[in-house]
Design a protein around this motif. Structure first.
Motif, PDB file in Angstrom:
ATOM      1  N   GLN A 107      -8.898 -10.166  14.524  1.00  0.00           N
ATOM      2  CA  GLN A 107      -9.207  -9.152  15.530  1.00  0.00           C
ATOM      3  C   GLN A 107      -8.011  -8.836  16.439  1.00  0.00           C
ATOM      4  N   LYS A 115      -7.110  -5.726   4.355  1.00  0.00           N
ATOM      5  CA  LYS A 115      -7.798  -6.503   3.319  1.00  0.00           C
ATOM      6  C   LYS A 115      -8.090  -5.685   2.072  1.00  0.00           C
ATOM      7  N   THR A 116      -8.302  -4.397   2.242  1.00  0.00           N
ATOM      8  CA  THR A 116      -8.622  -3.565   1.070  1.00  0.00           C
ATOM      9  C   THR A 116      -7.391  -2.853   0.507  1.00  0.00           C
ATOM     10  N   ALA A 117      -6.262  -2.928   1.219  1.00  0.00           N
ATOM     11  CA  ALA A 117      -5.045  -2.230   0.774  1.00  0.00           C
ATOM     12  C   ALA A 117      -4.499  -2.865  -0.500  1.00  0.00           C
ATOM     13  N   ASP A 159      -3.239   3.690  10.536  1.00  0.00           N
ATOM     14  CA  ASP A 159      -4.483   2.916  10.558  1.00  0.00           C
ATOM     15  C   ASP A 159      -4.750   2.441   9.140  1.00  0.00           C
ATOM     16  N   LEU A 160      -4.686   1.127   8.953  1.00  0.00           N
ATOM     17  CA  LEU A 160      -4.768   0.581   7.605  1.00  0.00           C
ATOM     18  C   LEU A 160      -5.690  -0.621   7.577  1.00  0.00           C
ATOM     19  N   ASN A 161      -6.549  -0.650   6.581  1.00  0.00           N
ATOM     20  CA  ASN A 161      -7.398  -1.816   6.350  1.00  0.00           C
ATOM     21  C   ASN A 161      -6.599  -2.792   5.482  1.00  0.00           C
ATOM     22  N   LYS A 220      -3.007  -4.090  17.339  1.00  0.00           N
ATOM     23  CA  LYS A 220      -1.854  -3.646  16.562  1.00  0.00           C
ATOM     24  C   LYS A 220      -0.553  -4.100  17.214  1.00  0.00           C
ATOM     25  N   HIS A 271       2.418  -6.880   6.824  1.00  0.00           N
ATOM     26  CA  HIS A 271       1.149  -6.871   6.087  1.00  0.00           C
ATOM     27  C   HIS A 271       0.523  -8.271   6.064  1.00  0.00           C
ATOM     28  N   ASN A 296       0.845  -1.186   0.000  1.00  0.00           N
ATOM     29  CA  ASN A 296       0.000   0.000   0.000  1.00  0.00           C
ATOM     30  C   ASN A 296       0.884   1.241   0.000  1.00  0.00           C
TER      31      ASN A 296
END
Length: 749
Positions: free
Chosen positions: A296, A370-372, A366-368, A299, A288, A232
Motif C-alpha cells: 500500500q 502485479k498484473t503487468a 498508473d500501473l498495476n 508512489k 518494478h 511492461n
C-alpha cells in the motif's frame, strides 16, 4: 533519504516545466545538428599542431610541394594519339584555374632536357610531329618518369593534381573532391581517381553514412529488446526517452562548438544509446520490484526506494565507464581526446537525465505491478531456474571454476605480448568506388601516394660530382625495393643526358661545368618533381608508394635509412624522409602510447573507485580480478584471429575495462548491502544474483546488441572493434556470474 524524497517531489511538482525545457533544448540541439553536423577525417584530427612530425610534414609541403595529390587514370585506345593529349591539355587548363590547385601534371605537360648551344633547354616529351616509334624510343630512355605517365601497353594515361599544402585547404576539403570530379567529368566520362584527398573523402562519406545507419539500427534493436526486457510495455516510452534526450543534447553541444564527426567519434551515438538504455533498464527493473513488494506504499515511497537503491550502483557504473573513456584524453591523438571528452559529457547527461526522465515518467504512470507483464516473452525461459542453477554451480564447483578461469587469465596475460600493433590503411576504407579505383590505379601504376627523400649536404651543395655519384648509388638501391616504384631525381635526367651527350659528364669536364649543368636542369625542371631546393643544398628523390600497413612502412623507412647510411658519407650528408606516409607510420607509436597510458590510468582510477565503493581491500581485489579476465580473453582472441591493435581498436581496453565493471558493481552493491548480516558470503552472493540477475542479463544483451551493430560496419577496422567489444561484454557477464561468485564464496570472509 529525506533529501532524495524532497528532490523527487520537486521534480514531480515541476514536471511540466522540466519537460517543456527539455523539449526546447532538444529542438535547439536538433536544429544545430542539422545545420552544422559535418565530418572531418583530415590529418589534423590525428596529430596535434605542435607535434614535431606534423610540423615537419607541413614544413616539407611548403618547401617542396604538397603530397596531397589526386592520381587519375584514363582508359584510352592508344595513348600516343594526338587527340588524347589535346584533351588532357584542356583538362589541365581547367584544373589549374582552381585556387587550391598548385599544379597538375601528365604526358601533356611533361618535358625532357635537350643540350643545345652549350645550355640546357626543355622540350615537350610528347609531340605529334614525332612518330609513334620515335616516341616509344624516347620514353624508354626516361623509364622512371614515363611509366608514371602512361602504361606499358599505352592503354591508360595517368594525370596528377597537386593541391596546396594541407593546412591551407582544410576548410575547403569537404568540397574539393567533388569540384575536381566535376571538372574531370566535363572532359571524360570514364576515369579512375584516387590519392590521399579521394581516400579522405571516402572516409568522411562512409563515416556519415554509417553513423546514420548505426543510429537507426540501434533504435530499432533497442526497441525490440525492450519489449522483452521491460516488465511492461508502458515503460517503453520512458526508456526510449532516456536514450533520445541525452543523444540529442550531446550532438547539440558538439555541433555548437564547431566539432565534427570522425572515424572514432562516429561510434559515440551507438555507445551512448546502449549505455543509456542499460541504466534505464536497471532503474525500471528496481522500480518494478519495489512496486511489487510495496503493498500500500504511495508512489512517492516506491519512487524514493527505487532511486535510493539504484542511484549508488548506477553512479559507480557511470564513474567507471567515465574513467574508461576519459582515459582516452591522455592519448597523443586528438581524435581519441575528442572521443573521450564528448563521450564523458554524454555519460554525465545520460546519468542525470535517466533519473529525471524516469521520475517524470513513473509519476505520470498508473500501473498495476502485479498484473503487468512484458509484451514479448521467451517461451521456456525461467529466470529463477537459471539463477538457481548458476548459484548451485558456483557453490558446488567453485574450486574448478577458479582454477579454470585463472588459467585462462594467465594465458591471456601471455597473449597480450602476442597481439600485433599495426594499421592497414585499406582496412579503414569500406568497399566501394574509392577502394575499387585505388586498386585499379595501383594495379597499373604500382603506387597511389608518394614519398620524398631529401638529401642535404652539410657543407657544400648537392651539385658536386661526389654528391651526384653517391646520390646515384643510393637511387640504384631504391630501384630494387618492392614496396616503392619509379624513383625520380636528378639522376634520371643526368643519365638521360649522358646517353645523348656523353661529353657533358666526362671525367675531364671541370667540376664547375658539371655543377652549372646540373643546377640548370634543377632550375628548369617540372614543379611536380622537386629535384633541388632553391639553394641547391638539398636534392630530392620522389618515390611512388602503395597503400600499405604501418608495419610495412616502418620496415621500408628503416631500409631507406640503412641504405642511405651505406651509400653516403653521413658526416657530410643527411637524409630526411618526407610525406604523409612518414607521419602515418608513427601511428603505431601513438597507439601503443594510448594503450599504455589510457589503460593504466583507467585501471588505477577504477581500482580506487571500487575501493571507495566496497571499502574492503580484500573484496576489492577479488572483484577486480574477474574484470581483468575479459581483457585477457580479448588479447587471446586478437592474437589467435590475427586482429591487430589499430586506430580503431586502440581505445578498446580502457573502454572495456570501464564497461565490464558495470554489471559487477550492480551485483556487488547488493552483495555489500547485506554484508552486515550474519549470513555467509555464499548466501549473500546468491541473494544478490537473484535480485540483480534480470538486470545483468538485460544490460549485457543491450550492450552486445549495440556493439554487434557496430560490427556490421563496412569498414574492416570498425567492424573488428564492434565484434571485439561485443565478445568482451559477453565474456564480462560470464565472469560476473561464474568467476566472481566463486571467488567471493571461496575467499571473502
Amino acid at each position: 533519504m529525506n533529501l532524495l524524497r524532497r528532490s523527487i517531489t520537486f521534480i514531480i511538482k515541476f514536471r511540466i516545466l522540466i519537460s517543456v525545457v527539455l523539449l526546447g533544448l532538444m529542438g535547439i540541439s536538433g536544429y544545430q545538428t542539422l545545420q552544422n553536423l559535418s565530418v572531418d577525417n583530415s590529418l589534423g584530427i590525428w596529430f596535434l599542431e605542435d607535434n614535431p612530425s606534423y610540423r615537419a610534414y607541413i614544413d616539407y609541403q611548403e618547401r617542396f610541394g604538397s603530397d596531397e595529390i589526386f592520381v587519375g587514370m584514363l582508359p584510352v585506345d592508344n595513348a600516343l594519339e594526338a587527340k588524347h593529349i589535346e584533351r588532357l591539355k584542356r583538362l589541365h587548363s581547367d584544373l589549374d584555374t582552381l585556387s587550391y590547385v598548385k599544379t597538375s601534371f601528365s604526358l601533356a605537360k611533361a618535358q625532357y632536357p635537350i643540350y643545345t648551344n652549350a645550355k640546357i633547354v626543355f622540350d615537350d616529351l610528347y609531340t605529334s610531329k614525332r612518330s609513334e616509334k620515335g616516341l616509344k624510343n624516347l620514353f624508354k630512355k626516361l623509364p622512371n618518369i614515363t611509366e608514371q605517365l602512361v602504361t606499358d601497353d599505352f592503354k591508360h594515361l595517368f594525370f596528377y593534381i597537386q593541391l596546396n599544402p594541407t593546412h591551407t585547404i582544410e576548410e575547403k576539403r569537404a568540397a574539393i573532391a567533388g569540384q575536381i570530379r566535376a571538372v574531370i567529368e566535363r572532359h571524360y566520362e570514364t576515369y579512375y581517381l584516387t590519392g590521399a584527398p579521394v581516400l579522405n573523402e571516402a572516409y568522411s562519406l562512409g563515416i556519415f553514412k554509417e553513423s546514420s545507419v548505426f543510429g537507426i539500427l540501434t533504435v530499432l534493436i533497442i526497441t525490440l529488446m525492450l519489449l522483452f526486457l521491460l516488465p511492461n510495455k508502458r515503460y517503453l516510452s520512458v526508456a526510449l526517452l532516456c536514450v533520445a534526450v541525452p543523444i540529442a543534447l550531446l550532438f547539440g553541444i558538439i555541433t555548437s562548438f564547431g566539432f565534427s564527426l570522425n572515424m572514432i567519434s562516429m561510434l559515440i551515438p551507438t555507445i551512448l544509446m546502449v549505455y543509456s538504455v542499460s541504466d534505464a533498464v536497471h532503474v525500471i527493473n528496481i522500480y518494478h520490484k519495489e512496486g511489487l513488494k510495496g503493498g500500500q506504499s504511495s508512489k512517492i515511497d516506491v519512487l524514493t526506494a527505487a532511486i535510493y537503491k539504484s542511484i549508488t550502483p548506477c553512479f559507480y557504473t557511470t564513474l567507471t565507464t567515465f574513467v574508461g573513456y576519459f582515459a582516452l584524453y591522455i592519448s597523443p591523438l586528438p581524435a581519441f581526446k575528442n572521443m573521450g571528452v564528448f563521450t564523458c559529457i554524454g555519460l554525465v547527461l545520460s546519468f542525470t537525465l535517466v533519473y529525471v526522465i524516469t521520475i517524470i515518467g513513473f509519476s505520470a504512470m498508473d500501473l498495476n505491478f502485479k498484473t503487468a507483464t512484458p509484451v514479448l516473452n521467451l517461451k521456456g525461459y525461467n529466470q529463477s531456474k537459471v539463477v538457481a542453477w548458476l548459484n548451485n554451480c558456483t557453490s558446488k564447483y567453485k574450486n574448478s571454476i577458479i582454477i579454470g578461469f585463472t588459467l585462462v587469465l594467465l594465458f591471456g596475460v601471455y597473449s597480450v605480448f602476442k597481439v600485433k600493433l599495426d594499421t592497414n590503411s585499406l582496412d579503414l576504407l569500406a568497399e566501394g568506388k574509392a577502394k575499387t579505383d585505388l586498386q585499379r590505379v595501383e594495379s597499373q601504376l604500382g603506387s597511389s601516394s608518394r614519398l620524398q627523400l631529401n638529401i642535404s649536404a652539410k657543407r657544400n651543395t648537392m651539385l658536386t660530382p661526389e654528391a651526384l655519384e653517391q646520390l646515384e648509388r643510393f637511387q640504384n638501391k631504391l630501384q630494387a625495393y618492392q614496396l616503392t616504384t619509379s624513383p625520380v631525381s636528378i639522376v634520371n635526367v643526368k643519365s638521360f643526358l649522358q646517353q645523348r651527350h656523353p661529353v657533358l659528364f666526362q671525367n675531364n669536364i671541370s667540376e664547375a661545368k658539371v655543377s652549372a649543368t646540373v643546377s640548370e636542369i634543377g632550375a628548369k625542371s617540372s614543379p611536380f618533381f622537386k629535384l633541388f631546393s632553391e639553394d641547391f643544398k638539398t636534392a630530392g628523390i620522389v618515390l611512388g608508394v602503395k597503400e600499405i600497413k604501418t608495419s610495412e612502412l616502418r620496415h621500408l623507412l628503416t631500409a631507406i635509412q640503412t641504405d642511405f647510411d651505406t651509400a653516403f658519407d653521413t658526416n657530410a650528408y643527411q637524409l630526411q624522409i618526407n610525406g604523409f606516409s612518414v607521419v602515418f607510420s608513427q601511428l603505431n607509436d601513438f597507439i601503443l602510447e594510448t594503450q599504455f597510458k589510457s589503460f593504466f590510468a583507467a585501471f588505477f582510477v577504477a581500482f580506487l573507485c571500487l575501493l571507495v565503493f566496497i571499502r574492503s581491500l580484500r573484496t576489492t581485489i577479488l572483484v577486480l580480478i574477474p574484470n581483468i579476465l575479459p581483457l585477457a580473453l580479448l588479447a587471446i582472441f586478437m592474437s589467435l584471429l590475427d586482429i591487430p591493435l589499430d586506430v580503431s581498436t586502440a581505445m578498446i581496453t580502457p573502454i572495456m575495462l570501464g564497461i565490464a565493471m558495470d554489471d559487477t558493481i550492480h551485483l556487488v552493491y547488493k552483495y555489500k548491502a547485506s554484508k552486515t548480516n550474519t549470513t555467509s558470503p555464499e548466501h549473500r552472493i546468491d541473494a544478490a544474483m537473484v535480485y540483480t540477475g534480470n538486470a545483468l542479463f538485460s544490460t549485457t544483451i543491450a550492450l552486445v546488441a549495440g556493439f554487434l551493430i557496430i560490427s556490421s560496419s563496412a569498414v574492416p577496422s570498425v567492424r573488428d572493434f564492434g565484434l571485439l567489444c561485443a565478445v568482451t561484454v559477453a565474456i564480462a557477464l560470464i565472469t560476473d556470474i561464474f568467476y566472481l561468485p566463486a571467488l567471493l564464496k571461496k575467499f571473502d570472509r
